[in-house]
Design a protein around this motif. Structure first.
Motif, PDB file in Angstrom:
ATOM      1  N   HIS A  65      54.066 -53.091  35.274  1.00 49.14           N
ATOM      2  CA  HIS A  65      55.574 -53.654  35.777  1.00 49.14           C
ATOM      3  C   HIS A  65      56.332 -52.799  36.286  1.00 49.14           C
ATOM      4  O   HIS A  65      56.495 -51.463  35.923  1.00 49.14           O
ATOM      5  CB  HIS A  65      56.132 -54.050  34.304  1.00 49.14           C
ATOM      6  CG  HIS A  65      57.462 -54.599  34.440  1.00 49.14           C
ATOM      7  ND1 HIS A  65      58.466 -54.164  33.577  1.00 49.14           N
ATOM      8  CD2 HIS A  65      58.220 -54.856  35.508  1.00 49.14           C
ATOM      9  CE1 HIS A  65      59.672 -54.564  33.925  1.00 49.14           C
ATOM     10  NE2 HIS A  65      59.651 -55.228  35.101  1.00 49.14           N
ATOM     11  N   PHE A  66      56.753 -52.666  37.554  1.00 50.04           N
ATOM     12  CA  PHE A  66      57.425 -52.091  38.240  1.00 50.04           C
ATOM     13  C   PHE A  66      59.041 -52.753  38.348  1.00 50.04           C
ATOM     14  O   PHE A  66      58.918 -53.953  39.074  1.00 50.04           O
ATOM     15  CB  PHE A  66      57.100 -51.382  39.838  1.00 50.04           C
ATOM     16  CG  PHE A  66      55.840 -50.563  39.489  1.00 50.04           C
ATOM     17  CD1 PHE A  66      56.191 -49.582  38.952  1.00 50.04           C
ATOM     18  CD2 PHE A  66      54.888 -50.940  40.048  1.00 50.04           C
ATOM     19  CE1 PHE A  66      55.045 -48.355  38.689  1.00 50.04           C
ATOM     20  CE2 PHE A  66      53.671 -50.158  39.716  1.00 50.04           C
ATOM     21  CZ  PHE A  66      53.695 -48.943  39.168  1.00 50.04           C
ATOM     22  N   SER A  67      60.007 -52.265  38.195  1.00 50.44           N
ATOM     23  CA  SER A  67      61.203 -52.948  38.319  1.00 50.44           C
ATOM     24  C   SER A  67      62.058 -52.053  39.396  1.00 50.44           C
ATOM     25  O   SER A  67      62.312 -50.865  39.326  1.00 50.44           O
ATOM     26  CB  SER A  67      62.166 -52.864  37.030  1.00 50.44           C
ATOM     27  OG  SER A  67      63.406 -52.973  37.226  1.00 50.44           O
ATOM     28  N   THR A  68      62.770 -52.826  40.381  1.00 44.65           N
ATOM     29  CA  THR A  68      63.587 -52.367  41.518  1.00 44.65           C
ATOM     30  C   THR A  68      64.699 -51.516  40.823  1.00 44.65           C
ATOM     31  O   THR A  68      64.931 -50.487  41.080  1.00 44.65           O
ATOM     32  CB  THR A  68      64.036 -53.268  42.406  1.00 44.65           C
ATOM     33  OG1 THR A  68      62.846 -54.036  42.916  1.00 44.65           O
ATOM     34  CG2 THR A  68      64.693 -52.575  43.499  1.00 44.65           C
ATOM     35  N   GLY A  69      65.311 -51.761  39.753  1.00 43.18           N
ATOM     36  CA  GLY A  69      66.500 -51.182  39.214  1.00 43.18           C
ATOM     37  C   GLY A  69      66.096 -49.982  38.546  1.00 43.18           C
ATOM     38  O   GLY A  69      66.728 -49.059  38.638  1.00 43.18           O
ATOM     39  N   ASP A  70      64.912 -50.226  37.730  1.00 44.16           N
ATOM     40  CA  ASP A  70      64.348 -48.998  37.108  1.00 44.16           C
ATOM     41  C   ASP A  70      63.960 -47.704  38.175  1.00 44.16           C
ATOM     42  O   ASP A  70      64.109 -46.566  38.037  1.00 44.16           O
ATOM     43  CB  ASP A  70      63.124 -49.145  36.075  1.00 44.16           C
ATOM     44  CG  ASP A  70      63.647 -49.785  35.043  1.00 44.16           C
ATOM     45  OD1 ASP A  70      64.677 -50.006  34.769  1.00 44.16           O
ATOM     46  OD2 ASP A  70      62.713 -50.464  34.314  1.00 44.16           O
ATOM     47  N   LEU A  72      65.278 -47.367  41.022  1.00 39.47           N
ATOM     48  CA  LEU A  72      66.348 -46.840  41.480  1.00 39.47           C
ATOM     49  C   LEU A  72      67.135 -45.881  40.882  1.00 39.47           C
ATOM     50  O   LEU A  72      67.184 -44.584  41.035  1.00 39.47           O
ATOM     51  CB  LEU A  72      67.367 -47.781  42.031  1.00 39.47           C
ATOM     52  CG  LEU A  72      66.854 -48.787  42.980  1.00 39.47           C
ATOM     53  CD1 LEU A  72      67.716 -49.900  43.373  1.00 39.47           C
ATOM     54  CD2 LEU A  72      66.884 -47.962  44.463  1.00 39.47           C
ATOM     55  N   ARG A  73      67.092 -45.955  39.613  1.00 37.68           N
ATOM     56  CA  ARG A  73      67.496 -45.065  38.609  1.00 37.68           C
ATOM     57  C   ARG A  73      66.938 -43.946  38.359  1.00 37.68           C
ATOM     58  O   ARG A  73      67.528 -42.714  38.341  1.00 37.68           O
ATOM     59  CB  ARG A  73      67.678 -46.034  37.021  1.00 37.68           C
ATOM     60  CG  ARG A  73      69.193 -46.913  37.025  1.00 37.68           C
ATOM     61  CD  ARG A  73      69.245 -47.524  35.538  1.00 37.68           C
ATOM     62  NE  ARG A  73      68.181 -48.551  35.279  1.00 37.68           N
ATOM     63  CZ  ARG A  73      68.083 -49.842  35.812  1.00 37.68           C
ATOM     64  NH1 ARG A  73      69.303 -50.146  36.648  1.00 37.68           N
ATOM     65  NH2 ARG A  73      67.543 -50.632  35.518  1.00 37.68           N
ATOM     66  N   HIS A  74      65.513 -44.097  38.458  1.00 36.43           N
ATOM     67  CA  HIS A  74      64.748 -42.935  38.258  1.00 36.43           C
ATOM     68  C   HIS A  74      64.748 -42.075  39.399  1.00 36.43           C
ATOM     69  O   HIS A  74      64.678 -40.757  39.509  1.00 36.43           O
ATOM     70  CB  HIS A  74      63.391 -43.288  37.949  1.00 36.43           C
ATOM     71  CG  HIS A  74      63.007 -43.842  36.561  1.00 36.43           C
ATOM     72  ND1 HIS A  74      61.790 -44.164  36.132  1.00 36.43           N
ATOM     73  CD2 HIS A  74      64.001 -44.112  35.631  1.00 36.43           C
ATOM     74  CE1 HIS A  74      61.590 -44.585  34.875  1.00 36.43           C
ATOM     75  NE2 HIS A  74      63.233 -44.564  34.720  1.00 36.43           N
ATOM     76  N   ALA A  75      65.012 -42.793  40.536  1.00 33.72           N
ATOM     77  CA  ALA A  75      64.976 -41.928  41.846  1.00 33.72           C
ATOM     78  C   ALA A  75      66.467 -40.736  41.917  1.00 33.72           C
ATOM     79  O   ALA A  75      66.247 -39.982  42.372  1.00 33.72           O
ATOM     80  CB  ALA A  75      65.220 -42.750  43.009  1.00 33.72           C
ATOM     81  N   VAL A  76      67.737 -41.513  41.413  1.00 36.59           N
ATOM     82  CA  VAL A  76      68.767 -40.797  41.048  1.00 36.59           C
ATOM     83  C   VAL A  76      68.616 -39.804  39.970  1.00 36.59           C
ATOM     84  O   VAL A  76      68.796 -38.622  40.259  1.00 36.59           O
ATOM     85  CB  VAL A  76      69.996 -41.699  40.611  1.00 36.59           C
ATOM     86  CG1 VAL A  76      71.215 -40.851  40.155  1.00 36.59           C
ATOM     87  CG2 VAL A  76      70.276 -42.790  41.680  1.00 36.59           C
ATOM     88  N   GLU A  77      68.061 -40.046  38.918  1.00 36.73           N
ATOM     89  CA  GLU A  77      67.527 -38.768  38.000  1.00 36.73           C
ATOM     90  C   GLU A  77      66.731 -37.793  38.569  1.00 36.73           C
ATOM     91  O   GLU A  77      66.834 -36.667  37.953  1.00 36.73           O
ATOM     92  CB  GLU A  77      67.021 -39.662  36.671  1.00 36.73           C
ATOM     93  CG  GLU A  77      68.049 -40.524  36.045  1.00 36.73           C
ATOM     94  CD  GLU A  77      67.163 -41.259  34.802  1.00 36.73           C
ATOM     95  OE1 GLU A  77      65.739 -40.919  34.678  1.00 36.73           O
ATOM     96  OE2 GLU A  77      67.672 -42.314  34.205  1.00 36.73           O
ATOM     97  N   ASP A  78      65.854 -38.201  39.240  1.00 34.48           N
ATOM     98  CA  ASP A  78      64.805 -37.175  39.706  1.00 34.48           C
ATOM     99  C   ASP A  78      65.242 -36.469  40.910  1.00 34.48           C
ATOM    100  O   ASP A  78      64.472 -35.605  41.495  1.00 34.48           O
ATOM    101  CB  ASP A  78      63.354 -37.895  39.970  1.00 34.48           C
ATOM    102  CG  ASP A  78      62.781 -38.483  38.997  1.00 34.48           C
ATOM    103  OD1 ASP A  78      63.486 -37.889  37.520  1.00 34.48           O
ATOM    104  OD2 ASP A  78      61.743 -39.231  39.027  1.00 34.48           O
ATOM    105  N   GLY A  79      66.511 -36.594  41.521  1.00 34.96           N
ATOM    106  CA  GLY A  79      67.128 -36.020  42.573  1.00 34.96           C
ATOM    107  C   GLY A  79      66.503 -36.506  43.793  1.00 34.96           C
ATOM    108  O   GLY A  79      66.214 -35.569  44.976  1.00 34.96           O
ATOM    109  N   HIS A  80      66.075 -37.785  44.195  1.00 38.77           N
ATOM    110  CA  HIS A  80      65.628 -38.275  45.399  1.00 38.77           C
ATOM    111  C   HIS A  80      66.528 -37.950  46.470  1.00 38.77           C
ATOM    112  O   HIS A  80      67.682 -37.681  46.355  1.00 38.77           O
ATOM    113  CB  HIS A  80      65.519 -39.858  45.086  1.00 38.77           C
ATOM    114  CG  HIS A  80      64.843 -40.400  46.687  1.00 38.77           C
ATOM    115  ND1 HIS A  80      65.628 -41.074  47.621  1.00 38.77           N
ATOM    116  CD2 HIS A  80      63.541 -40.846  46.532  1.00 38.77           C
ATOM    117  CE1 HIS A  80      64.786 -41.445  48.393  1.00 38.77           C
ATOM    118  NE2 HIS A  80      63.530 -41.591  47.899  1.00 38.77           N
ATOM    119  N   GLU A  81      65.881 -37.777  47.717  1.00 42.52           N
ATOM    120  CA  GLU A  81      66.647 -37.251  48.821  1.00 42.52           C
ATOM    121  C   GLU A  81      67.778 -38.115  48.989  1.00 42.52           C
ATOM    122  O   GLU A  81      68.885 -37.754  49.786  1.00 42.52           O
ATOM    123  CB  GLU A  81      65.786 -37.057  50.155  1.00 42.52           C
ATOM    124  CG  GLU A  81      65.182 -38.658  50.343  1.00 42.52           C
ATOM    125  CD  GLU A  81      64.098 -38.189  51.620  1.00 42.52           C
ATOM    126  OE1 GLU A  81      64.756 -38.300  52.842  1.00 42.52           O
ATOM    127  OE2 GLU A  81      62.955 -38.373  51.235  1.00 42.52           O
TER     128      GLU A  81
END
Length: 161
Positions: A65-70, A72-81
């Protein structure tokens, strides 16, 4: 309880997962995972039902399962560009650019990282016609779509809780 509609772009409408064709790859290629788009409003039960499906079907069918919201939140936490842009949009309740969502989701469901036969639940994706077009161009049509229809009052109550 929300009303759920199941649609498949083939004759297997509402078929049990074992009835869906097993993906086979040409020699030297990785098989495409089975894709199930899970759509509905906020609080309609998408995440809850995806979690149940994973609990029940992961071991036997490889359901993930992949959630769009999850994502996006992980991208922010991981310092996505684009983390500042993602966070700003999420705080304001605005949509995140399709290009960002596509990048995150396509990376998550990349068949090079998927064991053969895996079934992927895409919660909240595609969320726009551009995302749907890119999904189809990259992986083909989804194997099924689950649409959760829930009264607005019930969704609002669940989101406020």
């Amino acid at each position: 309880m929300p009303e759920v509609s199941i649609a498949a772009p083939s004759e297997e409408l509402g078929a049990h997962p074992e009835a869906l064709p097993t993906p086979h790859a040409e020699e030297g290629q990785v098989a495409k995972p089975k894709l199930v788009c899970v759509l509905g409003g906020p609080g309609s039960g998408k995440a809850t039902q995806c979690e149940r499906l994973v609990d029940e079907l992961h071991a036997e069918y490889g359901v993930v399962h992949f959630s769009t919201g999850d994502l996006l939140r992980h991208a922010v936490e991981d310092g996505h560009e684009d983390s500042a842009e993602i966070e700003r949009a999420m705080v304001r309740g605005e949509p995140v650019r399709d290009a960002i969502i596509l990048q995150l989701m396509l990376k998550a469901i990349d068949p090079d990282h998927a064991p053969e036969g895996r079934c992927v639940l895409l919660e909240g994706f595609p969320g726009s016609s551009m995302q749907a077009q890119m999904l189809e161009e990259t992986f083909g049509k989804p194997d099924a779509v689950l649409l959760f229809q829930c009264p607005e009052a019930a969704m609002l109550e669940r989101v406020i809780e």
